[in-house]
Design a protein around this motif. Structure first.
Motif, mmCIF file in Angstrom:
data_model
loop_
_atom_site.group_PDB
_atom_site.id
_atom_site.type_symbol
_atom_site.label_atom_id
_atom_site.label_comp_id
_atom_site.label_asym_id
_atom_site.label_seq_id
_atom_site.Cartn_x
_atom_site.Cartn_y
_atom_site.Cartn_z
ATOM 1 N N LYS A 10 41.482 -35.485 4.313
ATOM 2 C CA LYS A 10 40.960 -36.701 3.662
ATOM 3 C C LYS A 10 40.503 -37.736 4.685
ATOM 4 O O LYS A 10 39.692 -38.600 4.368
ATOM 5 N N LYS A 11 41.094 -37.684 5.900
ATOM 6 C CA LYS A 11 40.772 -38.673 6.934
ATOM 7 C C LYS A 11 40.964 -38.022 8.292
ATOM 8 O O LYS A 11 41.481 -36.916 8.399
ATOM 9 N N ASP A 12 40.524 -38.701 9.350
ATOM 10 C CA ASP A 12 40.744 -38.203 10.709
ATOM 11 C C ASP A 12 42.232 -38.204 11.013
ATOM 12 O O ASP A 12 42.936 -39.171 10.710
ATOM 13 N N ILE A 13 42.713 -37.113 11.614
ATOM 14 C CA ILE A 13 44.121 -36.976 11.958
ATOM 15 C C ILE A 13 44.204 -36.532 13.413
ATOM 16 O O ILE A 13 43.597 -35.534 13.790
ATOM 17 N N SER A 58 53.425 -37.850 13.229
ATOM 18 C CA SER A 58 53.937 -37.860 11.870
ATOM 19 C C SER A 58 52.756 -37.596 10.936
ATOM 20 O O SER A 58 51.859 -38.432 10.814
ATOM 21 N N ILE A 59 52.760 -36.420 10.323
ATOM 22 C CA ILE A 59 51.663 -36.014 9.455
ATOM 23 C C ILE A 59 52.238 -35.680 8.088
ATOM 24 O O ILE A 59 53.306 -35.097 7.987
ATOM 25 N N SER A 60 51.505 -36.020 7.061
ATOM 26 C CA SER A 60 51.947 -35.767 5.692
ATOM 27 C C SER A 60 50.977 -34.813 4.996
ATOM 28 O O SER A 60 49.774 -34.812 5.286
ATOM 29 N N VAL A 61 51.487 -34.043 4.072
ATOM 30 C CA VAL A 61 50.638 -33.184 3.256
ATOM 31 C C VAL A 61 49.660 -34.024 2.435
ATOM 32 O O VAL A 61 48.602 -33.548 2.027
#
Length: 69
Positions: A10-13, A58-61
């Motif tokens: 959905k966005k840059d990670i 810290s990354i979320s589904v």
């Protein structure tokens, strides 16, 4: 039986060295019909197509959308 999902960011990670850009997608296979796990998503970005490995973040589904194929 397994299920196939198209997962899209959905966005840059990430940072400038290792980054999943908004709109990048991978195909993820899961044994259950529920949402793909974060582990499966990150493994797909690393192994399948893009060679991207994100560490120490810290990354979320919730950073991804998915659709069953």
């Amino acid at each position: 039986m397994g299920y196939s999902f198209k997962v899209t960011a959905k966005k840059d990670i990430g940072d400038s060295r290792e980054k999943i850009g908004k709109g990048m997608s991978v195909q993820v296979f899961e044994k259950s019909l529920g949402a793909p796990s974060l582990k499966s998503i990150l493994e797909a970005f690393k192994n399948q197509q893009h060679g991207i490995e994100l560490k120490g973040m810290s990354i979320s589904v919730n950073y991804f959308t998915y659709e069953k194929l």
